[in-house]
Design a protein around this motif. Structure first.
Motif, mmCIF file in Angstrom:
data_model
loop_
_atom_site.group_PDB
_atom_site.id
_atom_site.type_symbol
_atom_site.label_atom_id
_atom_site.label_comp_id
_atom_site.label_asym_id
_atom_site.label_seq_id
_atom_site.Cartn_x
_atom_site.Cartn_y
_atom_site.Cartn_z
ATOM 1 N N PRO A 66 0.788 -1.246 0.000
ATOM 2 C CA PRO A 66 0.000 0.000 0.000
ATOM 3 C C PRO A 66 0.817 1.292 0.000
ATOM 4 O O PRO A 66 0.398 2.263 -0.629
ATOM 5 C CB PRO A 66 -0.856 -0.122 1.262
ATOM 6 C CG PRO A 66 -0.974 -1.589 1.477
ATOM 7 C CD PRO A 66 0.326 -2.177 1.021
ATOM 8 N N PRO A 67 1.994 1.351 0.646
ATOM 9 C CA PRO A 67 2.753 2.613 0.577
ATOM 10 C C PRO A 67 3.326 2.900 -0.821
ATOM 11 O O PRO A 67 3.725 4.027 -1.100
ATOM 12 C CB PRO A 67 3.899 2.418 1.568
ATOM 13 C CG PRO A 67 3.510 1.281 2.441
ATOM 14 C CD PRO A 67 2.590 0.439 1.641
ATOM 15 N N ALA A 68 3.344 1.926 -1.684
ATOM 16 C CA ALA A 68 3.943 2.108 -3.013
ATOM 17 C C ALA A 68 2.895 2.611 -4.002
ATOM 18 O O ALA A 68 2.507 1.930 -4.927
ATOM 19 C CB ALA A 68 4.535 0.795 -3.504
ATOM 20 N N LYS A 69 2.430 3.833 -3.813
ATOM 21 C CA LYS A 69 1.427 4.424 -4.697
ATOM 22 C C LYS A 69 2.097 5.103 -5.885
ATOM 23 O O LYS A 69 3.174 5.677 -5.757
ATOM 24 C CB LYS A 69 0.575 5.449 -3.947
ATOM 25 C CG LYS A 69 -0.268 4.844 -2.859
ATOM 26 C CD LYS A 69 -1.387 4.043 -3.453
ATOM 27 C CE LYS A 69 -2.286 3.495 -2.378
ATOM 28 N NZ LYS A 69 -3.170 2.475 -2.853
ATOM 29 N N MET A 70 1.429 5.036 -7.023
ATOM 30 C CA MET A 70 1.935 5.726 -8.211
ATOM 31 C C MET A 70 1.743 7.226 -8.002
ATOM 32 O O MET A 70 0.734 7.655 -7.446
ATOM 33 C CB MET A 70 1.157 5.284 -9.455
ATOM 34 C CG MET A 70 1.426 3.856 -9.851
ATOM 35 S SD MET A 70 3.131 3.580 -10.363
ATOM 36 C CE MET A 70 3.237 4.595 -11.797
#
Length: 77
Positions: A66-70
């Motif tokens: 979840p922290p790896a958002k575009m």
């Protein structure tokens, strides 16, 4: 005895030819019916794509981490 063996061999050959002809007939689907071929049709045919192609499933990465958002705006990079 020889007659029975010959009959078995002929029966086996007929069965194998039938299976082979059915499998060849079923493999003759159009490109529209094969999702992998439809996807591969979008890959460009140039020198770069012949040497290296990468793929990222961004939605799967975002779901797994979840922290790896575009980024919404590429200018912030």
């Amino acid at each position: 005895m020889l007659k029975n063996r010959r009959l078995h061999v002929i029966s086996l050959m007929v069965l194998l030819l039938t299976i082979l002809s059915l499998s060849v007939a079923m493999a003759q689907n159009s490109v529209d019916e094969q999702p992998l071929l439809k996807m591969l049709a979008h890959v460009p045919d140039n020198a770069t794509s012949r040497s290296e192609i990468t793929f990222n499933d961004r939605k799967a990465i975002e779901a797994a981490y979840p922290p790896a958002k575009m980024p919404t705006d590429w200018g912030c990079i």
